[in-house]
Design a protein around this motif. Structure first.
Motif, short mmCIF file in Angstrom:
data_model
loop_
_atom_site.label_atom_id
_atom_site.label_comp_id
_atom_site.label_asym_id
_atom_site.label_seq_id
_atom_site.Cartn_x
_atom_site.Cartn_y
_atom_site.Cartn_z
N LYS A 57 35.21 -2.61 -3.55
CA LYS A 57 36.45 -1.88 -3.29
C LYS A 57 37.15 -2.49 -2.08
O LYS A 57 36.54 -3.22 -1.29
CB LYS A 57 36.17 -0.39 -3.07
N ASN A 58 38.41 -2.17 -1.94
CA ASN A 58 39.21 -2.83 -0.90
C ASN A 58 39.43 -1.99 0.35
O ASN A 58 40.33 -2.27 1.15
CB ASN A 58 40.57 -3.24 -1.47
N PHE A 59 38.62 -0.96 0.55
CA PHE A 59 38.79 -0.11 1.73
C PHE A 59 38.72 -0.91 3.02
O PHE A 59 39.44 -0.64 3.98
CB PHE A 59 37.73 1.00 1.74
N ASN A 111 28.43 -0.04 6.58
CA ASN A 111 28.58 0.24 5.15
C ASN A 111 29.74 1.19 4.88
O ASN A 111 30.51 1.00 3.93
CB ASN A 111 27.29 0.81 4.58
N ASN A 112 29.86 2.23 5.71
CA ASN A 112 30.97 3.17 5.56
C ASN A 112 32.30 2.47 5.83
O ASN A 112 33.30 2.73 5.16
CB ASN A 112 30.82 4.35 6.52
N PHE A 113 32.31 1.60 6.81
CA PHE A 113 33.53 0.88 7.15
C PHE A 113 33.98 -0.01 6.00
O PHE A 113 35.18 -0.12 5.73
CB PHE A 113 33.29 0.01 8.40
N MET A 114 33.04 -0.61 5.31
CA MET A 114 33.37 -1.53 4.23
C MET A 114 33.72 -0.81 2.93
O MET A 114 34.56 -1.30 2.17
CB MET A 114 32.19 -2.48 3.97
N ALA A 115 33.09 0.33 2.67
CA ALA A 115 33.17 0.93 1.34
C ALA A 115 33.97 2.23 1.27
O ALA A 115 34.15 2.79 0.19
CB ALA A 115 31.75 1.19 0.81
N THR A 116 34.45 2.74 2.41
CA THR A 116 35.19 4.00 2.40
C THR A 116 36.36 3.93 3.38
O THR A 116 36.44 3.01 4.20
CB THR A 116 34.30 5.20 2.81
N ASN A 117 37.25 4.91 3.29
CA ASN A 117 38.25 5.07 4.34
C ASN A 117 37.51 5.50 5.60
O ASN A 117 36.90 6.57 5.62
CB ASN A 117 39.26 6.16 3.96
#
Length: 216
Positions: A57-59, A111-117
């Motif tokens: 994803k592009n978050f 991981n949260n930074f890469m995959a979520t807002n």
């Protein structure tokens, strides 16, 4: 539209903040194109290469380029359009704290930074830009700028980004409800985002054409 207009009138603007605002519009267009890579992957049958990876994803693009990148730009922009030393200090200190906080979040919640807002970063980003815009408006109301506010590019930039932030940010926190099972909400969210983007970039386009560089 605003990018093309900005490039056309670029030579008319001598102010470094105005010229860099036009460059910033080009930057936004560029990273929006980059952020569309999941669509390109599907179109060219390359989705398997990013499936089940942090790049699926592009978050992360928006977290880096918008939440962090635009915060740095607008902090710099308003810092250079404000004369009050106290306001400048506030902008400088909150921006430095934001950068340290963002780096810490990326380090400990990668991981949260890469995959979520990255909502903690996003909230900080919104807070700082709104504070910067309010400091600009406050100084304008208490200075001679008020006499010619409608002729300055910085006024329209502050107004556009302030209104956009107020309307767009709440939508992000309701993304969990954006599912095929509730298409009414999906359509509503899409319509709101379309309208506020059209409004903001139309305002920027108008300002670039209308504003006289000597007043900016």
């Amino acid at each position: 539209m605003s990018v093309i207009t900005g490039l056309i009138v670029l030579k008319n603007y001598k102010s470094i903040t105005s010229r860099y605002f036009i460059y910033f519009l080009c930057y936004v267009l560029l990273f929006e194109l980059i952020a569309s890579y999941p669509r390109y992957a599907i179109r060219f049958g390359l989705q398997d290469y990013i499936k089940d990876t942090l790049f699926e994803k592009n978050f992360w693009v928006y977290n880096i380029c918008w939440s962090i990148g635009s915060t740095i730009f607008f902090s710099w922009y308003f810092y250079n359009n404000i004369k009050s030393l106290m306001s400048k200090r506030i902008i400088k200190y909150v921006t430095v704290l934001f950068l340290f906080f963002s780096c810490g979040y990326m380090l400990f919640s990668f991981n949260n930074f890469m995959a979520t807002n990255a909502k903690p970063i996003l909230l900080s980003h919104v807070f700082i830009i709104i504070i910067c815009a309010l400091l600009y408006f406050l100084e304008m109301l208490n200075s001679e700028k008020l006499l010619n506010f409608y002729k300055t590019l910085s006024f329209y930039v502050a107004t556009g980004i302030f209104i956009w932030m107020i309307i767009e940010t709440p939508l992000i926190f309701f993304d969990r409800y954006s599912t095929k099972s509730d298409m009414d909400y999906v359509v509503l969210k899409w319509t709101i985002r379309l309208l506020i983007n059209v409004f903001m970039y139309s305002l920027f386009t108008f300002a670039l054409i209308y504003c006289r560089p000597k007043h900016d």
